[in-house]
Design a protein around this motif. Structure first.
Motif, short mmCIF file in Angstrom:
data_model
loop_
_atom_site.label_atom_id
_atom_site.label_comp_id
_atom_site.label_asym_id
_atom_site.label_seq_id
_atom_site.Cartn_x
_atom_site.Cartn_y
_atom_site.Cartn_z
N ASP A 25 0.80 -1.22 0.00
CA ASP A 25 0.00 0.00 0.00
C ASP A 25 0.83 1.27 0.00
OD1 ASP A 25 0.89 -0.32 2.57
OD2 ASP A 25 -1.08 -0.38 3.49
N GLY A 26 2.16 1.14 0.03
CA GLY A 26 3.05 2.28 -0.15
C GLY A 26 3.02 3.32 0.95
N ASP A 27 2.73 2.92 2.19
CA ASP A 27 2.67 3.91 3.26
C ASP A 27 3.60 3.61 4.44
OD1 ASP A 27 1.34 1.78 4.40
OD2 ASP A 27 -0.43 2.92 4.96
N THR A 28 4.51 2.69 4.28
CA THR A 28 5.38 2.33 5.39
C THR A 28 6.22 3.52 5.87
OG1 THR A 28 5.49 0.00 4.79
CG2 THR A 28 7.31 0.85 6.09
N GLY A 29 6.83 4.24 4.96
CA GLY A 29 7.62 5.41 5.34
C GLY A 29 6.78 6.49 5.99
N ASP A 30 5.58 6.69 5.45
CA ASP A 30 4.66 7.68 6.04
C ASP A 30 4.30 7.29 7.47
OD1 ASP A 30 4.58 9.04 3.59
OD2 ASP A 30 2.80 7.92 2.92
N ASN A 31 3.94 6.02 7.66
CA ASN A 31 3.54 5.56 8.99
C ASN A 31 4.68 5.62 9.99
OD1 ASN A 31 0.92 5.11 8.18
ND2 ASN A 31 1.25 2.97 7.72
N MET A 32 5.88 5.29 9.56
CA MET A 32 7.03 5.37 10.46
C MET A 32 7.31 6.82 10.84
SD MET A 32 9.46 2.50 8.66
CE MET A 32 10.80 2.57 9.82
N ALA A 33 7.23 7.71 9.88
CA ALA A 33 7.49 9.13 10.16
C ALA A 33 6.43 9.70 11.10
CB ALA A 33 7.53 9.93 8.86
N LEU A 34 5.17 9.35 10.90
CA LEU A 34 4.11 9.83 11.79
C LEU A 34 4.29 9.30 13.20
CD1 LEU A 34 1.08 9.51 9.36
CD2 LEU A 34 2.04 11.64 10.29
N THR A 35 4.73 8.07 13.32
CA THR A 35 4.99 7.50 14.64
C THR A 35 6.14 8.23 15.33
OG1 THR A 35 4.21 5.33 13.89
CG2 THR A 35 5.59 5.36 15.86
N MET A 36 7.20 8.49 14.58
CA MET A 36 8.35 9.22 15.15
C MET A 36 7.96 10.64 15.53
SD MET A 36 11.25 7.53 15.36
CE MET A 36 12.57 8.68 15.12
N ARG A 37 7.10 11.27 14.75
CA ARG A 37 6.64 12.62 15.10
C ARG A 37 5.89 12.62 16.43
NH1 ARG A 37 4.04 14.38 9.43
NH2 ARG A 37 5.96 14.34 8.21
N ALA A 38 5.08 11.59 16.65
CA ALA A 38 4.34 11.47 17.91
C ALA A 38 5.31 11.33 19.09
CB ALA A 38 3.39 10.27 17.86
N VAL A 39 6.36 10.55 18.90
CA VAL A 39 7.37 10.38 19.96
C VAL A 39 8.08 11.70 20.23
CG1 VAL A 39 9.54 9.23 20.57
CG2 VAL A 39 7.68 7.92 19.52
N LEU A 40 8.50 12.36 19.19
CA LEU A 40 9.22 13.63 19.35
C LEU A 40 8.34 14.67 20.04
CD1 LEU A 40 11.84 15.12 18.89
CD2 LEU A 40 10.99 15.79 16.65
N ALA A 41 7.09 14.75 19.67
CA ALA A 41 6.18 15.71 20.30
C ALA A 41 6.03 15.43 21.79
CB ALA A 41 4.81 15.68 19.60
N GLU A 42 5.92 14.17 22.14
CA GLU A 42 5.78 13.82 23.55
C GLU A 42 7.07 14.10 24.33
OE1 GLU A 42 3.55 13.19 26.67
OE2 GLU A 42 2.77 13.16 24.63
N LEU A 43 8.21 13.87 23.71
CA LEU A 43 9.48 14.19 24.36
C LEU A 43 9.62 15.69 24.59
CD1 LEU A 43 12.02 11.78 22.65
CD2 LEU A 43 11.32 11.79 25.05
N GLU A 44 9.16 16.47 23.64
CA GLU A 44 9.20 17.92 23.81
C GLU A 44 8.31 18.36 24.97
OE1 GLU A 44 8.21 19.22 19.87
OE2 GLU A 44 10.27 18.95 19.16
N ARG A 45 7.14 17.74 25.11
CA ARG A 45 6.27 18.06 26.24
C ARG A 45 6.91 17.65 27.56
NH1 ARG A 45 2.27 17.10 22.31
NH2 ARG A 45 2.20 14.86 22.60
N LEU A 46 7.57 16.49 27.57
CA LEU A 46 8.26 16.03 28.77
C LEU A 46 9.37 17.00 29.17
CD1 LEU A 46 8.76 13.76 30.88
CD2 LEU A 46 10.34 12.75 29.21
#
Length: 79
Positions: A25-46
């Motif tokens: 379905d051609g979305d592996t890179g998109d899904n990985m990047a979105l997951t990493m963005r969620a982690v980075l956002a939470e680290l910034e809040r921490l």
């Protein structure tokens, strides 16, 4: 983490093109990047809550939880 996300973003389309399992379905890179963005956002809040100095155990817990809760698709969960 931000450097890892930047590198992933640079290669996102290449990773999307490699995607063949379980569905091409051609979305592996998109899904990985979105997951990493969620982690980075939470680290910034921490960091903001701890004035830039959170303790290692809390960082590890935060990354694990953010990655799982922010995971997109199978590739996000695997990441």
């Amino acid at each position: 983490m931000s450097v890892a996300l930047a590198h992933l973003e640079e290669r996102r389309e290449e990773i999307n093109d490699l995607n063949v399992f379980p569905v091409a379905d051609g979305d592996t890179g998109d899904n990985m990047a979105l997951t990493m963005r969620a982690v980075l956002a939470e680290l910034e809040r921490l960091e903001a809550r701890h004035n830039g100095d959170p303790k290692r155990p809390e960082i590890v817990r935060t990354v694990a939880r953010a990655a799982m809760m922010g995971a997109r698709g199978n590739s996000g969960v695997i990441l």
